[in-house]
Motif scaffolding. Structure first.
Motif, PDB file in Angstrom:
ATOM      1  N   PHE A  31       9.757  -4.835  -3.975  1.00 16.12           N
ATOM      2  CA  PHE A  31       9.861  -3.240  -3.757  1.00 16.12           C
ATOM      3  C   PHE A  31      10.301  -3.260  -2.404  1.00 16.12           C
ATOM      4  N   ASN A  32      11.053  -1.940  -2.221  1.00 13.83           N
ATOM      5  CA  ASN A  32      11.509  -1.260  -0.764  1.00 13.83           C
ATOM      6  C   ASN A  32      10.496  -0.356  -0.584  1.00 13.83           C
ATOM      7  N   LEU A  33       9.707  -0.490   0.681  1.00  6.62           N
ATOM      8  CA  LEU A  33       8.943   0.608   1.072  1.00  6.62           C
ATOM      9  C   LEU A  33       9.538   1.241   2.276  1.00  6.62           C
ATOM     10  N   LEU A  34       9.498   2.612   2.170  1.00 10.76           N
ATOM     11  CA  LEU A  34       9.529   3.115   3.502  1.00 10.76           C
ATOM     12  C   LEU A  34       8.362   4.081   3.643  1.00 10.76           C
ATOM     13  N   ILE A  35       7.398   3.967   4.680  1.00 13.01           N
ATOM     14  CA  ILE A  35       6.553   4.699   5.149  1.00 13.01           C
ATOM     15  C   ILE A  35       6.614   5.443   6.443  1.00 13.01           C
ATOM     16  N   ARG A  48       1.383  -3.195  11.457  1.00 16.40           N
ATOM     17  CA  ARG A  48       1.800  -2.234  10.351  1.00 16.40           C
ATOM     18  C   ARG A  48       1.850  -2.953   9.263  1.00 16.40           C
ATOM     19  N   HIS A  49       2.670  -3.973   9.364  1.00 21.60           N
ATOM     20  CA  HIS A  49       2.942  -4.815   8.060  1.00 21.60           C
ATOM     21  C   HIS A  49       1.415  -5.464   7.361  1.00 21.60           C
ATOM     22  N   LYS A  50       0.717  -5.744   8.477  1.00 19.12           N
ATOM     23  CA  LYS A  50      -0.445  -6.502   7.997  1.00 19.12           C
ATOM     24  C   LYS A  50      -1.470  -5.345   7.093  1.00 19.12           C
ATOM     25  N   ILE A  51      -1.170  -4.085   7.691  1.00 17.87           N
ATOM     26  CA  ILE A  51      -2.099  -3.046   7.110  1.00 17.87           C
ATOM     27  C   ILE A  51      -1.594  -2.714   5.744  1.00 17.87           C
ATOM     28  N   ILE A  52      -0.260  -2.984   5.682  1.00 20.14           N
ATOM     29  CA  ILE A  52       0.327  -2.454   4.303  1.00 20.14           C
ATOM     30  C   ILE A  52       0.071  -3.675   3.202  1.00 20.14           C
ATOM     31  N   HIS A  53       0.009  -4.838   3.784  1.00 24.93           N
ATOM     32  CA  HIS A  53      -0.380  -5.976   3.061  1.00 24.93           C
ATOM     33  C   HIS A  53      -1.773  -6.085   2.523  1.00 24.93           C
ATOM     34  N   SER A  54      -2.466  -5.520   3.405  1.00 28.51           N
ATOM     35  CA  SER A  54      -4.131  -5.528   3.057  1.00 28.51           C
ATOM     36  C   SER A  54      -4.322  -4.731   1.951  1.00 28.51           C
ATOM     37  N   ILE A  55      -3.456  -3.247   2.016  1.00 24.51           N
ATOM     38  CA  ILE A  55      -3.885  -2.642   0.704  1.00 24.51           C
ATOM     39  C   ILE A  55      -3.525  -3.155  -0.312  1.00 24.51           C
ATOM     40  N   PHE A  56      -2.637  -4.274  -0.736  1.00 26.14           N
ATOM     41  CA  PHE A  56      -2.179  -4.791  -1.947  1.00 26.14           C
ATOM     42  C   PHE A  56      -2.552  -6.397  -2.033  1.00 26.14           C
ATOM     43  N   LYS A  57      -3.746  -6.782  -1.099  1.00 31.99           N
ATOM     44  CA  LYS A  57      -3.815  -8.162  -1.028  1.00 31.99           C
ATOM     45  C   LYS A  57      -4.097  -8.901  -2.582  1.00 31.99           C
ATOM     46  N   GLU A  58      -4.726  -8.234  -3.350  1.00 31.25           N
ATOM     47  CA  GLU A  58      -4.952  -8.930  -4.460  1.00 31.25           C
ATOM     48  C   GLU A  58      -3.585  -9.003  -5.474  1.00 31.25           C
ATOM     49  N   ILE A  64       2.802  -8.800  -7.524  1.00 30.35           N
ATOM     50  CA  ILE A  64       3.909  -8.405  -6.375  1.00 30.35           C
ATOM     51  C   ILE A  64       4.372  -9.726  -5.849  1.00 30.35           C
ATOM     52  N   HIS A  65       5.671  -9.777  -5.919  1.00 28.22           N
ATOM     53  CA  HIS A  65       6.290 -11.049  -5.243  1.00 28.22           C
ATOM     54  C   HIS A  65       6.521 -10.665  -3.697  1.00 28.22           C
ATOM     55  N   ALA A  66       7.356  -9.542  -3.567  1.00 27.13           N
ATOM     56  CA  ALA A  66       7.788  -9.375  -2.227  1.00 27.13           C
ATOM     57  C   ALA A  66       7.942  -7.834  -1.700  1.00 27.13           C
ATOM     58  N   PHE A  67       7.735  -7.411  -0.447  1.00 32.19           N
ATOM     59  CA  PHE A  67       7.807  -6.135  -0.079  1.00 32.19           C
ATOM     60  C   PHE A  67       8.842  -6.160   1.007  1.00 32.19           C
ATOM     61  N   GLN A  68       9.848  -5.127   1.007  1.00 34.14           N
ATOM     62  CA  GLN A  68      10.511  -4.932   2.207  1.00 34.14           C
ATOM     63  C   GLN A  68      10.071  -3.752   2.770  1.00 34.14           C
ATOM     64  N   ILE A  69       9.656  -3.690   3.911  1.00 35.32           N
ATOM     65  CA  ILE A  69       8.720  -2.918   4.691  1.00 35.32           C
ATOM     66  C   ILE A  69       9.564  -1.993   5.826  1.00 35.32           C
ATOM     67  N   LYS A  70       9.633  -0.744   5.831  1.00 37.55           N
ATOM     68  CA  LYS A  70      10.015   0.074   7.076  1.00 37.55           C
ATOM     69  C   LYS A  70       8.760   0.836   7.164  1.00 37.55           C
ATOM     70  N   ALA A  71       7.948   0.884   8.413  1.00 37.31           N
ATOM     71  CA  ALA A  71       6.906   1.661   8.746  1.00 37.31           C
ATOM     72  C   ALA A  71       6.977   2.248   9.874  1.00 37.31           C
ATOM     73  N   LEU A  72       7.426   3.540  10.015  1.00 35.20           N
ATOM     74  CA  LEU A  72       7.611   4.345  11.135  1.00 35.20           C
ATOM     75  C   LEU A  72       6.668   5.384  11.404  1.00 35.20           C
ATOM     76  N   THR A  73       6.672   5.589  12.843  1.00 34.33           N
ATOM     77  CA  THR A  73       6.261   7.186  12.895  1.00 34.33           C
ATOM     78  C   THR A  73       7.212   8.147  12.844  1.00 34.33           C
ATOM     79  N   LEU A  74       6.815   9.439  12.734  1.00 34.64           N
ATOM     80  CA  LEU A  74       7.813  10.541  12.698  1.00 34.64           C
ATOM     81  C   LEU A  74       8.773  10.492  13.926  1.00 34.64           C
TER      82      LEU A  74
END
Length: 81
Positions: A31-35, A48-58, A64-74
């Motif tokens: 999955f590609n995530l934009l937050i 930021r990435h650790k926070i997102i990964h912890s939400i889906f730890k199980e 889920i094999h992989a996330f491509q993450i873009k985590a940005l402030t406004l």
């Protein structure tokens, strides 16, 4: 895990945020995530990435094999445009 399930879980954790989820392979495992969230203010990119990964730890060990993450402030998002 479906794209919609991921989106719902992210919305539960990042209230009042802009979130996009894309299934990159059509197989519900990459999955590609934009937050865009002000919850990321003063938070390092790695944290930021650790926070997102912890939400889906199980799911990251089973469904889920992989996330491509873009985590940005406004503000960061506005600067990228």
């Amino acid at each position: 895990m479906t794209k919609e399930q991921i989106l719902n879980r992210l919305h539960e954790n990042f209230i009042d945020s802009e979130i996009e989820v894309q299934d990159m392979t059509g197989q519900s495992n990459h999955f590609n995530l934009l937050i865009i969230s002000n919850d990321f203010k003063s938070v390092s990119l790695i944290k930021r990435h650790k926070i997102i990964h912890s939400i889906f730890k199980e799911e990251l060990t089973t469904e889920i094999h992989a996330f491509q993450i873009k985590a940005l402030t406004l503000a960061e998002w506005g600067n990228k445009k």
